[in-house]
Design a protein around this motif. Structure first.
Motif, mmCIF file in Angstrom:
data_model
loop_
_atom_site.group_PDB
_atom_site.id
_atom_site.type_symbol
_atom_site.label_atom_id
_atom_site.label_comp_id
_atom_site.label_asym_id
_atom_site.label_seq_id
_atom_site.Cartn_x
_atom_site.Cartn_y
_atom_site.Cartn_z
ATOM 1 N N VAL A 129 53.184 18.474 -99.569
ATOM 2 C CA VAL A 129 54.131 17.355 -99.314
ATOM 3 C C VAL A 129 54.907 17.313 -100.558
ATOM 4 N N GLN A 130 54.298 17.289 -101.710
ATOM 5 C CA GLN A 130 54.998 17.272 -102.870
ATOM 6 C C GLN A 130 55.862 18.456 -103.187
ATOM 7 N N GLU A 131 55.500 19.625 -102.925
ATOM 8 C CA GLU A 131 56.438 20.744 -103.069
ATOM 9 C C GLU A 131 57.535 20.819 -102.010
ATOM 10 N N SER A 132 57.330 20.136 -100.761
ATOM 11 C CA SER A 132 58.359 20.286 -99.736
ATOM 12 C C SER A 132 59.469 19.167 -99.825
ATOM 13 N N GLY A 133 59.110 18.271 -100.644
ATOM 14 C CA GLY A 133 59.970 17.187 -100.924
ATOM 15 C C GLY A 133 60.245 16.270 -100.004
ATOM 16 N N ILE A 134 59.030 16.076 -99.103
ATOM 17 C CA ILE A 134 59.068 14.902 -98.245
ATOM 18 C C ILE A 134 58.651 13.548 -98.862
ATOM 19 N N ASN A 135 59.290 12.642 -98.468
ATOM 20 C CA ASN A 135 59.353 11.274 -98.979
ATOM 21 C C ASN A 135 58.779 10.423 -98.100
ATOM 22 N N ALA A 136 57.801 9.863 -98.328
ATOM 23 C CA ALA A 136 57.082 8.961 -97.299
ATOM 24 C C ALA A 136 57.903 7.665 -96.978
ATOM 25 N N GLU A 137 58.553 7.181 -97.893
ATOM 26 C CA GLU A 137 59.518 6.075 -97.674
ATOM 27 C C GLU A 137 60.736 6.518 -96.620
ATOM 28 N N GLY A 138 61.287 7.580 -97.086
ATOM 29 C CA GLY A 138 62.469 8.089 -96.167
ATOM 30 C C GLY A 138 63.812 7.550 -96.851
ATOM 31 N N ARG A 139 64.967 8.107 -96.072
ATOM 32 C CA ARG A 139 66.404 7.732 -96.391
ATOM 33 C C ARG A 139 67.051 7.374 -95.049
ATOM 34 N N VAL A 140 67.171 6.107 -94.494
ATOM 35 C CA VAL A 140 67.633 5.776 -93.272
ATOM 36 C C VAL A 140 68.821 6.455 -93.405
ATOM 37 N N ILE A 141 69.104 7.301 -91.747
ATOM 38 C CA ILE A 141 70.063 7.933 -91.592
ATOM 39 C C ILE A 141 70.967 7.256 -90.274
ATOM 40 N N TYR A 142 70.105 6.426 -89.609
ATOM 41 C CA TYR A 142 70.645 5.818 -88.307
ATOM 42 C C TYR A 142 69.893 4.708 -87.978
ATOM 43 N N ASP A 143 70.525 3.429 -87.679
ATOM 44 C CA ASP A 143 69.784 2.465 -87.427
ATOM 45 C C ASP A 143 70.731 1.332 -86.487
ATOM 46 N N ASP A 144 70.257 0.921 -85.378
ATOM 47 C CA ASP A 144 70.765 -0.057 -84.443
ATOM 48 C C ASP A 144 69.702 -0.619 -83.701
ATOM 49 N N GLU A 145 70.124 -1.273 -82.683
ATOM 50 C CA GLU A 145 68.995 -2.008 -81.809
ATOM 51 C C GLU A 145 68.263 -1.321 -81.131
ATOM 52 N N ILE A 146 68.357 -0.128 -80.941
ATOM 53 C CA ILE A 146 67.451 0.864 -80.402
ATOM 54 C C ILE A 146 66.262 1.810 -81.081
ATOM 55 N N LEU A 147 66.901 2.264 -82.084
ATOM 56 C CA LEU A 147 66.613 3.206 -82.983
ATOM 57 C C LEU A 147 66.716 3.266 -84.314
ATOM 58 N N LYS A 148 65.678 3.530 -85.210
ATOM 59 C CA LYS A 148 65.813 3.636 -86.610
ATOM 60 C C LYS A 148 65.423 5.235 -86.798
ATOM 61 N N ALA A 149 66.211 5.794 -87.618
ATOM 62 C CA ALA A 149 65.902 7.263 -87.976
ATOM 63 C C ALA A 149 65.985 7.504 -89.458
ATOM 64 N N SER A 150 65.140 7.904 -90.176
ATOM 65 C CA SER A 150 64.881 8.123 -91.359
ATOM 66 C C SER A 150 64.653 9.232 -91.903
ATOM 67 N N TYR A 151 65.317 10.188 -92.715
ATOM 68 C CA TYR A 151 65.201 11.235 -93.403
ATOM 69 C C TYR A 151 64.146 11.434 -94.184
ATOM 70 N N LEU A 152 62.843 12.361 -93.942
ATOM 71 C CA LEU A 152 61.985 12.294 -94.976
ATOM 72 C C LEU A 152 61.791 13.455 -95.876
ATOM 73 N N GLY A 153 62.441 14.442 -95.331
ATOM 74 C CA GLY A 153 62.800 15.765 -96.032
ATOM 75 C C GLY A 153 62.748 17.095 -95.329
ATOM 76 N N ILE A 154 62.641 18.256 -96.076
ATOM 77 C CA ILE A 154 62.546 19.602 -95.526
ATOM 78 C C ILE A 154 61.200 20.058 -95.880
ATOM 79 N N SER A 155 60.364 20.507 -94.805
ATOM 80 C CA SER A 155 59.003 21.326 -95.051
ATOM 81 C C SER A 155 59.434 22.602 -94.726
ATOM 82 N N ASP A 156 58.611 23.277 -95.676
ATOM 83 C CA ASP A 156 58.598 24.832 -95.405
ATOM 84 C C ASP A 156 57.226 25.309 -95.540
ATOM 85 N N SER A 157 56.557 25.281 -94.241
ATOM 86 C CA SER A 157 55.402 25.550 -94.338
ATOM 87 C C SER A 157 54.992 26.935 -93.169
ATOM 88 N N PHE A 158 54.330 27.760 -93.697
ATOM 89 C CA PHE A 158 53.910 29.013 -92.960
ATOM 90 C C PHE A 158 55.119 29.669 -92.446
#
Length: 156
Positions: A40-69
Motif C-alpha cells: 500500500v505504501q509503495e503503490s501510493g494508495i491513500n486511505a483518505e482519497g482525493r474527491v474527484i466527483y460528488d453529487d446527490e447520487i455518488l461520491k468518488a474518491s481517487y485512492l491511488g495507483i496500485s501495481d501488484s503482480f
C-alpha cells in the motif's frame, strides 16, 4: 524395550511438531500484514482519497495507483448516497491521452448507503493523467446519470 523407545520418540515428535506448527502459523500472518502495508505504501494508495466527483447520487474518491503482480490498477472509493442499489461503470477511459478499456471483471455494484473500493485495470502506469467518465445505473441497469470526463493528474 524397542516398543517403549518407539512410543517415547513418537510422543516427542508429536509434541515438537505441534509446537512448531503453532509458531509457524503465527509468522506468516505478521509477514503478510507487513507485506500488505508495504504494498500500500509503495503503490501510493491513500486511505483518505482525493474527491474527484460528488453529487446527490455518488461520491468518488481517487485512492491511488496500485501495481501488484504485474497489473496496474486505478483504485477508487465509491460511495452510494442513495437508498437504492446502483452500478457504476467507467466509460471513455484514457491513460496519458491514449484511449484504453478499463477492466476489472465486474462493474461496481453498491447497495444503498454503502461504500466500496473498486480497482479498474488500466494497462500501464500513467505518467501524466488518467481520464474517464462514470456511467451510473439503477438496479435494472438503466443509466440514470453520466458524469463529465473526470481527470486525475499524476503530478498533483
Amino acid at each position: 524395550m524397542s516398543k517403549k523407545l518407539f512410543a517415547l520418540c513418537s510422543i516427542m515428535a508429536t509434541v515438537l511438531l505441534s509446537s512448531c506448527s503453532s509458531t509457524n502459523s503465527e509468522l506468516p500472518k505478521k509477514e503478510t500484514a507487513n507485506a500488505e502495508e508495504s504494498t500500500v505504501q509503495e503503490s501510493g494508495i491513500n486511505a483518505e482519497g482525493r474527491v474527484i466527483y460528488d453529487d446527490e447520487i455518488l461520491k468518488a474518491s481517487y485512492l491511488g495507483i496500485s501495481d501488484s503482480f504485474g497489473y496496474t490498477t486505478l483504485v477508487i472509493e465509491l460511495e452510494n448516497k442513495t437508498d437504492s442499489e446502483i452500478t457504476v461503470l467507467p466509460m471513455n477511459s484514457s491513460v496519458d491521452d491514449t484511449m484504453v478499456t478499463f477492466t476489472s471483471g465486474m462493474p461496481a455494484t453498491i447497495q444503498g448507503g454503502k461504500r466500496m473500493k473498486q480497482g479498474w485495470l488500466i494497462g500501464s502506469q500513467p505518467q501524466s493523467n488518467v481520464e474517464f467518465s462514470l456511467s451510473i445505473c439503477d438496479e435494472h441497469m438503466h443509466e440514470i446519470k453520466k458524469t463529465d470526463v473526470l481527470r486525475i493528474d499524476m503530478n498533483e
